[in-house]
Motif scaffolding. Structure first.
Motif, short mmCIF file in Angstrom:
data_model
loop_
_atom_site.label_atom_id
_atom_site.label_comp_id
_atom_site.label_asym_id
_atom_site.label_seq_id
_atom_site.Cartn_x
_atom_site.Cartn_y
_atom_site.Cartn_z
N SER A 1 0.83 -1.17 -0.10
CA SER A 1 0.13 0.10 0.09
C SER A 1 0.82 1.20 -0.01
CB SER A 1 -0.74 0.04 1.26
OG SER A 1 -1.82 -1.06 1.07
N GLY A 2 0.56 2.11 -1.02
CA GLY A 2 1.63 3.45 -1.22
C GLY A 2 1.61 4.42 -0.14
N PHE A 3 0.24 4.53 0.54
CA PHE A 3 0.08 5.56 1.73
C PHE A 3 -0.46 4.98 2.51
CE2 PHE A 3 -1.36 9.28 3.64
CZ PHE A 3 -0.25 10.02 3.74
N LEU B 1 -1.85 -1.15 -3.85
CA LEU B 1 -3.07 -0.15 -3.60
C LEU B 1 -2.48 1.16 -3.49
CD1 LEU B 1 -3.75 -3.12 -1.55
CD2 LEU B 1 -5.57 -1.74 -1.30
N SER B 2 -3.00 2.43 -3.64
CA SER B 2 -2.75 3.47 -3.75
C SER B 2 -2.50 3.83 -1.94
CB SER B 2 -3.88 4.59 -4.32
OG SER B 2 -4.92 4.27 -3.95
N THR B 3 -3.55 3.48 -1.08
CA THR B 3 -3.41 3.37 0.19
C THR B 3 -3.94 2.03 0.72
OG1 THR B 3 -5.80 4.12 0.28
CG2 THR B 3 -4.22 5.96 0.19
N TYR C 1 -9.57 4.33 -3.24
CA TYR C 1 -8.26 3.89 -3.27
C TYR C 1 -8.23 3.05 -4.68
CZ TYR C 1 -10.48 0.07 -0.98
OH TYR C 1 -11.29 -0.94 -0.60
N SER C 2 -6.84 3.04 -5.27
CA SER C 2 -6.69 2.10 -6.64
C SER C 2 -6.38 0.76 -6.17
CB SER C 2 -5.82 2.92 -7.48
OG SER C 2 -4.64 2.66 -7.17
#
Ligand code: PXL
Length: 293
Positions: A16-18, A45-47, A55-56
């Motif tokens: 998860s990016g963020f 995932l973006s978050t 979220y993506s």
């Protein structure tokens, strides 16, 4: 004596990016504890999904077989296989085969953190199928670390915050009967005391039950389960026994939550891990584990 100078873990979790969860937590904790992490991203995932919307999410199920084929050709082996959040129910079967292929050495520790949900509910990307596949995967584990919600889902029991300690012990035992020798349940309620939550554990090897009490801090930070299990894994790989590993995990999470709560840090971003990572290399004072009769 291990033949490698640095122990090696295959860490099968999402990226998860963020927001600090999954690989963003697993990698720094285990690296700080002197363990090499070989990441297997199950999804990107973006978050993480706790507290963020829209979220993506990219499920990496289709790319895992090729990834593992390459590792087979390289004849890699691991001191530990440690799984967490999955991107699809089909993926869980693929990971199960990975454990058959790479975890068949009796010295390889297989740790399944059955990430499914929290606070009585499944996470937004989880399905009933994933819960059923997870029940099969835990059969292959040496250790599982569900939170109280996940333990209830694995046993198809109601989520009852007034549960008594004798029933929690029965849950630990029944989960261990599914396969794993050691079962750890985090965020177990302490109905007699709302200011406390427990980590409880059962070790079938010596038939003993353990409890570590944690002061309840009125804030819920996503990713703390991932951080707890990562410290537990690192501690066991460093040679600690189960109650000491539980104690180290709880002390680390308590420090991380206190660092974040004191700073009024936004909960959904996770705990201020960077502030407390150094604690993992400090002398450790055993403080709070208890045996449960
Ligand atoms: O901390 C468990 C976890 C792992 N990965 C993702 C999550 C969560 C919990 O919310 O959303 C993507």
């Amino acid at each position: 004596m291990n033949k490698r100078s640095v122990q090696r873990v295959a860490a099968i979790h999402d990226l998860s990016g963020f927001g600090r969860s999954s690989l963003s937590v697993v990698v720094p904790i285990l690296s700080t504890m002197g363990i090499q992490v070989c990441s297997v991203p199950t999804a990107v995932l973006s978050t993480h999904t706790g507290g963020f919307e829209k979220y993506s999410f990219v499920d990496l199920t289709d790319y895992l077989p090729g990834f593992f084929e390459h590792w087979k050709r390289l004849k890699l082996d691991f001191d530990c296989i440690y799984t967490g959040f999955f991107g699809s129910s089909r993926q869980i079967g693929i990971i199960s085969e990975f454990i058959d292929d790479f975890g068949n050495n009796p010295d390889t520790l297989v740790v399944v953190d059955p990430v499914l949900g929290d606070n009585g509910h499944l996470y937004s990307t989880m399905t009933v199928d994933m819960k059923e596949e997870m029940k099969k995967l835990v059969q292959k584990a040496d250790i599982i670390t569900p939170n109280f919600t996940e333990a209830a889902y694995l046993l198809d029991q109601p989520y009852d915050l007034n549960i008594k300690i004798k029933d929690l012990k029965r849950w630990l035992y029944e989960l261990s009967q599914m396969g794993p020798e050691k079962v750890v349940i985090t965020s177990a309620p302490a109905c007699e005391d709302t200011k406390t939550t427990h980590v409880i554990a059962y070790n079938r090897e010596d038939d003993r039950y353990w409890k570590v009490s944690c002061v309840y801090i009125p804030a819920h930070y996503p990713g703390t389960g991932d951080a707890f299990t990562s410290v537990l894994v690192g501690s066991l790989l460093q040679g600690d026994n189960l109650p000491i590993a539980l104690d180290r995990g709880v002390q680390f999470i308590t420090a991380a939550i206190r660092a974040s709560y004191g700073a009024s840090y936004p909960k959904r971003e996770g705990v201020l891990l960077e502030r407390v990572l150094g604690h993992l290399n400090m002398p450790f004072i055993i403080s709070s584990y208890e045996i449960i009769d």
